[in-house]
Scaffold this motif. Structure first.
Motif, short mmCIF file in Angstrom:
data_model
loop_
_atom_site.label_atom_id
_atom_site.label_comp_id
_atom_site.label_asym_id
_atom_site.label_seq_id
_atom_site.Cartn_x
_atom_site.Cartn_y
_atom_site.Cartn_z
N GLN A 1 1.07 -1.32 -0.03
CA GLN A 1 0.21 0.35 -0.54
C GLN A 1 0.77 1.11 0.54
OE1 GLN A 1 -2.67 0.32 3.33
NE2 GLN A 1 -3.35 -1.87 2.73
N GLN A 2 1.77 0.46 0.85
CA GLN A 2 2.97 2.80 1.36
C GLN A 2 3.91 2.14 -0.40
OE1 GLN A 2 5.22 0.85 4.07
NE2 GLN A 2 4.06 2.63 5.79
N ALA A 3 4.15 1.53 -1.38
CA ALA A 3 4.28 1.37 -2.41
C ALA A 3 3.82 2.12 -3.69
CB ALA A 3 4.93 -0.17 -2.93
N GLN A 4 2.17 1.81 -3.59
CA GLN A 4 1.36 2.00 -4.46
C GLN A 4 0.99 3.74 -3.92
OE1 GLN A 4 0.16 0.54 -6.95
NE2 GLN A 4 1.28 -1.73 -6.58
N LEU A 5 0.77 4.00 -2.73
CA LEU A 5 0.63 5.15 -2.42
C LEU A 5 1.73 6.27 -3.23
CD1 LEU A 5 -0.55 7.69 -0.77
CD2 LEU A 5 0.32 6.87 1.36
N GLY A 6 3.06 5.75 -3.27
CA GLY A 6 4.48 6.60 -3.38
C GLY A 6 4.59 6.69 -4.37
N LEU A 7 3.66 5.28 -6.18
CA LEU A 7 3.04 5.82 -6.71
C LEU A 7 2.64 6.66 -7.16
CD1 LEU A 7 3.50 1.68 -7.83
CD2 LEU A 7 5.38 3.39 -7.95
N SER A 8 1.21 7.09 -6.69
CA SER A 8 0.11 7.45 -7.32
C SER A 8 0.71 8.72 -7.25
CB SER A 8 -1.03 6.88 -5.88
OG SER A 8 -1.52 5.63 -5.92
N GLN A 9 1.95 9.18 -6.13
CA GLN A 9 2.31 10.46 -5.55
C GLN A 9 3.06 10.47 -6.70
OE1 GLN A 9 3.97 10.48 -1.69
NE2 GLN A 9 1.50 11.12 -0.68
N LEU A 10 4.00 9.96 -7.23
CA LEU A 10 5.20 10.15 -8.08
C LEU A 10 4.30 10.49 -9.77
CD1 LEU A 10 7.77 9.75 -8.96
CD2 LEU A 10 7.44 6.75 -9.74
N GLY A 11 2.67 9.53 -9.48
CA GLY A 11 1.69 10.48 -10.93
C GLY A 11 1.69 11.23 -10.82
N LEU A 12 1.61 11.95 -9.52
CA LEU A 12 0.53 13.21 -9.61
C LEU A 12 1.97 14.46 -9.59
CD1 LEU A 12 -1.24 12.94 -6.80
CD2 LEU A 12 -2.10 13.19 -8.85
N GLY A 13 3.30 14.60 -9.80
CA GLY A 13 4.08 14.55 -9.94
C GLY A 13 4.88 14.79 -11.37
N GLN A 14 4.65 13.59 -11.80
CA GLN A 14 4.82 13.62 -13.10
C GLN A 14 3.76 14.29 -14.27
OE1 GLN A 14 4.45 9.61 -13.93
NE2 GLN A 14 6.68 8.55 -13.65
N GLN A 15 2.52 14.30 -13.42
CA GLN A 15 2.01 14.94 -14.19
C GLN A 15 2.23 16.66 -14.42
OE1 GLN A 15 -2.64 14.22 -12.89
NE2 GLN A 15 -2.36 12.27 -13.32
N GLN A 16 2.81 17.11 -12.86
CA GLN A 16 3.47 18.31 -12.93
C GLN A 16 3.90 18.86 -13.50
OE1 GLN A 16 1.49 20.97 -11.17
NE2 GLN A 16 0.03 19.45 -10.11
N LEU A 17 4.99 17.92 -13.61
CA LEU A 17 6.68 17.41 -14.15
C LEU A 17 6.03 18.24 -16.20
CD1 LEU A 17 9.61 18.02 -14.31
CD2 LEU A 17 9.08 15.34 -14.70
N GLY A 18 4.86 17.11 -16.56
CA GLY A 18 4.64 17.62 -17.73
C GLY A 18 4.29 18.47 -18.37
N ILE A 19 3.15 18.83 -16.82
CA ILE A 19 3.17 20.56 -17.62
C ILE A 19 4.04 21.57 -17.31
CG2 ILE A 19 1.63 22.76 -16.37
CD1 ILE A 19 -0.36 20.68 -14.50
N GLY A 20 4.99 21.36 -16.76
CA GLY A 20 6.38 22.49 -16.24
C GLY A 20 7.13 21.99 -17.51
N GLN A 21 6.86 20.85 -18.70
CA GLN A 21 7.84 20.79 -19.21
C GLN A 21 6.86 21.37 -20.47
OE1 GLN A 21 7.56 16.56 -19.73
NE2 GLN A 21 9.68 16.32 -18.26
N ALA A 22 5.86 21.19 -20.85
CA ALA A 22 4.66 22.28 -21.87
C ALA A 22 5.11 23.37 -22.00
CB ALA A 22 3.52 21.68 -22.14
N GLN A 23 5.66 23.88 -20.53
CA GLN A 23 5.68 25.67 -20.09
C GLN A 23 6.98 25.78 -20.24
OE1 GLN A 23 4.10 26.33 -15.85
NE2 GLN A 23 1.84 26.63 -16.69
N ALA A 24 7.49 25.24 -20.38
CA ALA A 24 9.25 25.46 -19.83
C ALA A 24 10.25 24.64 -21.19
CB ALA A 24 9.53 25.60 -18.77
N GLY A 25 10.99 24.70 -21.92
CA GLY A 25 11.01 24.70 -23.18
C GLY A 25 13.12 24.25 -22.85
N ILE A 26 12.56 25.36 -21.79
CA ILE A 26 14.22 25.80 -21.55
C ILE A 26 14.59 24.47 -20.25
CG2 ILE A 26 16.05 26.75 -19.57
CD1 ILE A 26 14.55 29.75 -20.59
#
Length: 455
Positions: free
Chosen positions: A286-311
């Motif tokens: 369960q902890q690993a799944q929660l970590g994966l879920s949080q990691l997925g959220l981080g990836q979503q945020q990172l994807g937005i940041g990648q779209a906003q900043a090409g640098i």
């Protein structure tokens, strides 16, 4: 030579004739002993064993050691269970190492994401928003690795308990006094229902928490939330089935006979340790799944940041690759942990099978003992009846053989009464000497008693 006059008191002639007849009959009886066949007819006899008694004796001989195949099968199942627990422990250790590697990779990805944040402008805030999720994911995965590492102690204790339980098996297992069902707890179903209801309540709360997080992040009803919900439901169903199987196994173990108390205690202790290991493994999952879920959220945020900043695209892309690698490692660790849990559950099933085989051996001896007891009791009744028949036949043979003697005794008694009350007297002259009758009377002790009043 003077003539001698002798006065002789004699019984009446008919009594004297009866006495001579009695003496002749007595002589015939004395000279006619019982034959060996007649003596055998009045000799005591013992009734032989009945068919039921012989069958009980045969069943007793056949029942000695008949439980050994069940004990051997139980021992083999215990050995297989120990091997399965060893494999589960190895798998959990590897999963812990992989989770540790995933944590290191996530740490490197976090460092790279931090460098990308400094290069971003407006996207920096978005990427910064991903940092708490990735950090929490790293923390959750690290906690999952630590939790999985803690299962080793429980599994080791379970193996020690199984080894002690295996030492209690063998030919000294005992027979037991009742069926397994007679020892089952009447409250088992209530305990299982209450435990499963509490489990379902907590599972529903955790599912609601996932939905709440999805709502807060604006991803409610999305595909990622569906995957998270399905994965959590699968793990929850597996844990619920494991909990139910564990409760049922504990109820069955508690129903063992008193002779197997030490074995039950050891087995139940091992099951408890194994249950703690499984619960810890489930918590780590369960902890690993929660970590994966949080990691997925981080990836979503990172994807937005990648779209906003090409640098910071290259740095963020590299961080995403490392995060994906960590996710793959975490997924592999989760699979290994799940496989280890399945192996542990299989080992638990093997242990339950061994206990069931032991119970079968006890039940077989108990049922066979009951058959032997009933056959022996009924056989004893039949033998007693046969003995009464032999005793009655012996008494009938004795009465048949002694009936002429008893009749002759009545004859002698009656003759004695006649000689004592009716006897007449007459005199005759003779030279001194004994008469033939007196000589005959002197030869028989019974006749001398009859004529003692006339000498």
């Amino acid at each position: 030579m003077a003539e001698t006059i002798t006065n002789i008191n004699r019984p009446a002639p008919y009594i004297e004739a009866l006495g001579e007849d009695y003496a002749a009959g007595l002589k015939n009886i004395v000279n006619d002993p019982f034959t060996s066949q007649e003596l055998a007819g009045i000799a005591p006899q013992v009734a032989g064993q009945t068919n039921l008694q012989k069958q009980a004796t045969q069943l007793t001989g056949q029942g000695i050691g008949s439980y050994q195949p069940f004990v051997d099968q139980a021992k083999a199942a215990g050995t297989t269970a120990g091997q399965g627990l060893g494999l589960a422990q190895t798998g959990l250790g590897i999963a812990g190492q992989e989770l540790t590697g995933a944590g290191g990779t996530l740490g490197t990805a976090g460092t790279q994401l931090t460098g990308a944040q400094s290069a971003l402008g407006a996207a920096g805030q978005t990427i910064a928003g991903a940092s708490p999720f990735t950090t929490a994911a790293a923390t959750g995965l690290g906690q999952a690795g630590t939790t999985l590492g803690g299962t080793q102690g429980f599994i080791g204790a379970a193996q020690s308990g199984l080894g002690a339980a295996g030492a209690l098996t063998g030919t000294g297992a005992g027979t037991g006094t009742g069926s397994i069902s007679s020892y089952m707890s009447p409250y088992q179903s209530q305990v299982i229902d209450t435990s499963l209801a509490e489990f379902d309540r907590q599972a529903a709360q955790r599912q609601q928490a996932i939905s709440d997080q999805a709502v807060a992040l604006g991803g409610f009803g999305g595909g990622r939330e569906g995957v998270m919900q399905a994965e959590y439901q699968t793990n929850s169903d597996r844990n619920r089935a494991a909990l139910q199987a564990q409760l049922q196994a504990q109820g069955f173990s508690q129903a063992q006979a008193a002779r197997q108390a030490d074995l039950q205690n050891q087995a139940m202790l091992s099951q408890g340790q194994l249950g703690l290991g499984q619960a810890t493994s489930g918590l780590a999952s369960q902890q690993a799944q929660l970590g994966l879920s949080q990691l997925g959220l981080g990836q979503q945020q990172l994807g937005i940041g990648q779209a906003q900043a090409g640098i910071a695209g290259q740095q963020a892309g590299m961080a995403g690759q490392r995060a994906a690698l960590a996710q793959s490692q975490a997924g592999l660790a989760g699979q290994r942990g799940s496989m280890a849990g399945q192996q542990a559950a299989l080992a638990q099933g093997q242990l339950g099978l061994g206990q069931f085989q032991t119970g079968l051996g006890q039940a077989q001896q108990a049922f066979q003992g009951a058959d032997i007891a009933r056959a022996g009791q009924q056989g004893a009744v039949d033998q007693s009846y046969a003995q009464m028949i032999k005793d009655a036949q012996r008494e009938a043979n004795r009465m048949t053989l002694y009936e002429p003697m008893e009749r002759f005794g009545f004859y002698g008694t009656g003759l004695g009464n006649l000689s004592g009350s009716i006897g007449g007297q007459y005199q005759f002259s003779n030279q001194p000497g004994q008469s033939p009758l007196q000589t005959a009377l002197g030869l028989g002790s019974t006749l001398s008693g009859i004529y003692k009043n006339f000498q």
